[in-house]
Design an enzyme around this catalytic site. Structure first.
Site, PDB file in Angstrom:
ATOM      1  N   GLU A  96      26.956  42.849  65.036  1.00 25.58           N
ATOM      2  CA  GLU A  96      27.193  41.405  65.088  1.00 25.58           C
ATOM      3  C   GLU A  96      28.643  41.081  64.776  1.00 25.58           C
ATOM      4  OE1 GLU A  96      23.195  38.957  64.035  1.00 25.58           O
ATOM      5  OE2 GLU A  96      24.055  40.046  62.368  1.00 25.58           O
ATOM      6  N   CYS A 122      35.157  37.796  62.589  1.00 19.40           N
ATOM      7  CA  CYS A 122      34.740  38.757  61.572  1.00 19.40           C
ATOM      8  C   CYS A 122      34.088  39.931  62.303  1.00 19.40           C
ATOM      9  CB  CYS A 122      33.766  38.078  60.612  1.00 19.40           C
ATOM     10  SG  CYS A 122      33.145  39.180  59.344  1.00 19.40           S
ATOM     11  N   CYS A 145      25.550  50.437  56.358  1.00 23.13           N
ATOM     12  CA  CYS A 145      26.609  50.745  55.389  1.00 23.13           C
ATOM     13  C   CYS A 145      26.002  51.584  54.278  1.00 23.13           C
ATOM     14  CB  CYS A 145      27.188  49.453  54.808  1.00 23.13           C
ATOM     15  SG  CYS A 145      28.483  49.752  53.589  1.00 23.13           S
ATOM     16  N   CYS A 187      25.589  48.185  48.049  1.00 23.07           N
ATOM     17  CA  CYS A 187      25.771  47.092  47.093  1.00 23.07           C
ATOM     18  C   CYS A 187      24.452  46.309  47.000  1.00 23.07           C
ATOM     19  CB  CYS A 187      26.907  46.176  47.532  1.00 23.07           C
ATOM     20  SG  CYS A 187      28.456  47.064  47.727  1.00 23.07           S
ATOM     21  N   CYS A 201      23.863  42.883  48.928  1.00 22.25           N
ATOM     22  CA  CYS A 201      24.304  42.770  50.323  1.00 22.25           C
ATOM     23  C   CYS A 201      23.209  43.166  51.307  1.00 22.25           C
ATOM     24  CB  CYS A 201      25.534  43.643  50.536  1.00 22.25           C
ATOM     25  SG  CYS A 201      26.113  43.653  52.249  1.00 22.25           S
ATOM     26  N   CYS A 203      28.698  35.464  55.138  1.00 22.82           N
ATOM     27  CA  CYS A 203      28.908  36.768  54.521  1.00 22.82           C
ATOM     28  C   CYS A 203      27.593  37.333  54.024  1.00 22.82           C
ATOM     29  CB  CYS A 203      29.810  36.657  53.296  1.00 22.82           C
ATOM     30  SG  CYS A 203      31.356  35.888  53.624  1.00 22.82           S
TER      31      CYS A 203
HETATM   32  N1  SAH Z   1      32.251  46.579  53.160  1.00 21.53           N
HETATM   33  C1  SAH Z   1      33.396  45.781  52.989  1.00 21.53           C
HETATM   34  C2  SAH Z   1      33.566  44.714  54.029  1.00 21.53           C
HETATM   35  C3  SAH Z   1      32.336  44.000  54.462  1.00 21.53           C
HETATM   36  S1  SAH Z   1      31.503  43.004  53.279  1.00 21.53           S
HETATM   37  C4  SAH Z   1      33.416  45.174  51.600  1.00 21.53           C
HETATM   38  O1  SAH Z   1      32.429  45.232  50.906  1.00 21.53           O
HETATM   39  O2  SAH Z   1      34.453  44.675  51.223  1.00 21.53           O
HETATM   40  C5  SAH Z   1      32.475  41.515  53.296  1.00 21.53           C
HETATM   41  C6  SAH Z   1      32.348  40.674  52.034  1.00 21.53           C
HETATM   42  O3  SAH Z   1      31.095  39.963  52.013  1.00 21.53           O
HETATM   43  C7  SAH Z   1      32.395  41.516  50.785  1.00 21.53           C
HETATM   44  O4  SAH Z   1      33.243  40.957  49.830  1.00 21.53           O
HETATM   45  C8  SAH Z   1      30.960  41.476  50.356  1.00 21.53           C
HETATM   46  O5  SAH Z   1      30.842  41.804  49.031  1.00 21.53           O
HETATM   47  C9  SAH Z   1      30.557  40.070  50.718  1.00 21.53           C
HETATM   48  N2  SAH Z   1      29.118  39.813  50.705  1.00 21.53           N
HETATM   49  C10 SAH Z   1      28.110  40.701  50.895  1.00 21.53           C
HETATM   50  N3  SAH Z   1      26.908  40.078  50.782  1.00 21.53           N
HETATM   51  C11 SAH Z   1      27.177  38.785  50.510  1.00 21.53           C
HETATM   52  C12 SAH Z   1      26.348  37.631  50.300  1.00 21.53           C
HETATM   53  N4  SAH Z   1      25.032  37.702  50.356  1.00 21.53           N
HETATM   54  N5  SAH Z   1      26.954  36.460  50.031  1.00 21.53           N
HETATM   55  C13 SAH Z   1      28.291  36.366  49.994  1.00 21.53           C
HETATM   56  N6  SAH Z   1      29.115  37.397  50.204  1.00 21.53           N
HETATM   57  C14 SAH Z   1      28.567  38.610  50.454  1.00 21.53           C
HETATM   58 FE1  SF4 Z   2      28.682  47.761  52.434  1.00 17.79          FE
HETATM   59 FE2  SF4 Z   2      27.788  45.313  51.971  1.00 17.79          FE
HETATM   60 FE3  SF4 Z   2      28.811  46.727  49.981  1.00 17.79          FE
HETATM   61 FE4  SF4 Z   2      30.430  45.809  51.912  1.00 17.79          FE
HETATM   62  S1  SF4 Z   2      29.268  44.589  50.454  1.00 17.79           S
HETATM   63  S2  SF4 Z   2      30.398  47.867  51.010  1.00 17.79           S
HETATM   64  S3  SF4 Z   2      29.057  45.955  53.685  1.00 17.79           S
HETATM   65  S4  SF4 Z   2      26.938  47.236  51.118  1.00 17.79           S
END
Ligand code: SAH
Ligand code: SF4
Length: 340
Positions: free
Chosen positions: A89, A102, A109, A113, A116, A330
Site C-alpha cells: 500500500e 508514503c 516487517c 513493534c 504497529c 500511520c
Molecule cells: N519501520 C519504520 C518506518 C515505517 S513505520 C519505522 O518504524 O520507523 C512509520 C511510523 O509510523 C513509525 O514511526 C511508526 O512507529 C509509526 N506507527 C506505527 N503504528 C502506528 C499507529 N498505530 N499509530 C501511529 N503511528 C504508528
Molecule cells: Fe516495523 Fe511497524 Fe515497527 Fe516500523 S513501527 S519497524 S513498520 S513494526
C-alpha cells in the site's frame, strides 16, 4: 530478467558499457523512462535498433497492478498487487506545500513493534527498488501531477532493506529520474544502529527520522523488541556520529500511547535524553487499531507533553492527522488484501 525501473544511473552506465555502448545512453534512457514515460522500448527514437532490441531482451518494463484506490479529500490510498501475489500500500497526501507519498519498503516487517499493525505480519520479503519506484510512478499517473515529497514510512523497516532503499533514493533523486529533491525525501527507521552509521556516509542529503517512542530502555523494550538489540544510548551515540558527518537535523517520532509513554516524567526524561542534539520531535497521536489494545493518549496529556518539550526550547510539533477515514493513517496499512 530485471525490471528497468530498479536500475540506478550507475547501473545503466555499467550496462551500456558492457554492451559496447557509450555510458551517456544511461541518461538518455532515464529521460525516456521518467520524463517521457514510455510504455515500450520501441518508443525510443535516439538509439539504434540493435540497442533497442538488446534492451527488450535484457529488461522488463512492467508496471505494478493497481488493485484498488480509495479517495478522500486530502488522501488517496493505493493497493498494488505484486508479481508474487503479495500486496503493498502507498498513501498520497495533499498539503499546501505540495503532494507527498508514503512508500512501503517491505512486505510485512520483522521488527514486531507492539503498537504497529504493519508489524503483525512477519516479513514476507523485501521490496525491490523497482517496486518502490513504481509506487510513485503509478500514483503520479493516477493524479496527473508530480509528487514533491517522499516519506519511506509505510510498511517495512527501510534499513532492513538497505541496498534496495538506497538505490530507490538514487533513482528518484536523479535530475533525469523523478527529480525529487533529497531534502524532500525522508527515511524513517526503528533504530538499526549499524545502518544509521552506514547512512551517515550515504552521499545524499536525505532526512532521517527515528521512531523513538520512549525516553528510556525500560519502556522502549516493552513496545519495541528491536531496542533489546540496539538500546537507546547506542541509537543516540550513532545519531551523534550521523549528525557530525552530515550536519542534518534529526527527527524523532514519538507515538503517544495512553498510560505507557505519555506522562510528565516521560516528557522530562525525553528532554534530558535529547538535550544538545539538533533535532525535532514529532508527537504522533496513536491511531488505534482493532487488533491491538493500546489507546491513544488523551488530548490534555499530549498538550502537557508538548508544552514541556517546548518550554525546554526544543523543536516540537504534534502530527496532523491524515487518512483516518480510509484507514490510511500511520500504522493502519496492511499487506494483505482479504477485505478488498
Ligand atoms: N519501520 C519504520 C518506518 C515505517 S513505520 C519505522 O518504524 O520507523 C512509520 C511510523 O509510523 C513509525 O514511526 C511508526 O512507529 C509509526 N506507527 C506505527 N503504528 C502506528 C499507529 N498505530 N499509530 C501511529 N503511528 C504508528
Ligand atoms: Fe516495523 Fe511497524 Fe515497527 Fe516500523 S513501527 S519497524 S513498520 S513494526
Amino acid at each position: 530478467m530485471r525490471n528497468i525501473y530498479g536500475l540506478t544511473i550507475e547501473d545503466l552506465e555499467g550496462y551500456f558499457l558492457s554492451i559496447g555502448e557509450k555510458k551517456f545512453k544511461a541518461v538518455q534512457l532515464f529521460t525516456w523512462l521518467y520524463e517521457k514515460r514510455i510504455k515500450s522500448f520501441d518508443e525510443i527514437t535516439d538509439m539504434k535498433k540493435t540497442v533497442i532490441e538488446r534492451l527488450k531482451e535484457d529488461f522488463r518494463l512492467d508496471k505494478l497492478n493497481l488493485a484498488k484506490v480509495e479517495r478522500d479529500i486530502e488522501v488517496n490510498k493505493y493497493l498494488f498487487d505484486l508479481e508474487d501475489g503479495s500486496c503493498v500500500e502507498s498513501v498520497l497526501m495533499r498539503h499546501d506545500y505540495g503532494t507527498s507519498i508514503c512508500i512501503s519498503s517491505q512486505v510485512g516487517c520483522n521488527m514486531g513493534c507492539k503498537f504497529c499493525e504493519s508489524g503483525r505480519l512477519k516479513k514476507v520479503r523485501d521490496l525491490s527498488s523497482y517496486e518502490m519506484v513504481l509506487q510513485i510512478l503509478m500514483v503520479e499517473e493516477d493524479i496527473k501531477t508530480r509528487i514533491s515529497h517522499v516519506v519511506i514510512m509505510g510498511i517495512g523497516e527501510p534499513f532492513d532493506n538497505y541496498k534496495n532503499v538506497t538505490d530507490f533514493i538514487k533513482i528518484i533523486n536523479h535530475p533525469k529520474g523523478l527529480s525529487i529533491g533529497s531534502r524532500h525525501i525522508t527515511v524513517s527507521t526503528s533504530g538499526l544502529v549499524p545502518k544509521i552509521l552506514e547512512f551517515a556516509d550515504f552521499p545524499y542529503q536525505v532526512n532521517l527520522a527515528i521512531s523513538l517512542h520512549a525516553p528510556n530502555n525500560e519502556i522502549r523494550n516493552k513496545i519495541m523488541p528491536i531496542n533489546k538489540a540496539y538500546p537507546i544510548e547506542k541509537v543516540i551515540d550513532a545519531l551523534k556520529i550521523y549528525y557530525k558527518k552530515t550536519n542534518r537535523r534529526i527527527t524523532f517520532e514519538y507515538i503517544m500511547l495512553q498510560g505507557i509513554n505519555d506522562t510528565v516524567d516521560c516528557a522530562n526524561e525525553l528532554v534530558r535524553l535529547l538535550r544538545g542534539l539538533n533535532c525535532y520531535v514529532n508527537l504522533i497521536p496513536y491511531n488505534e487499531t482493532n487488533n491491538i489494545e493500546y489507546k491513544r493518549s488523551k488530548k490534555d496529556s499530549i498538550m502537557k507533553f508538548y508544552d514541556i518539550i517546548k518550554k525546554n526550547n526544543m523543536n516540537v510539533t504534534i502530527r496532523r492527522e491524515f487518512g483516518t477515514n480510509i484507514s490510511a493513517a500511520c500504522g493502519q496499512l496492511r499487506s494483505k488484501r482479504e477485505d478488498l
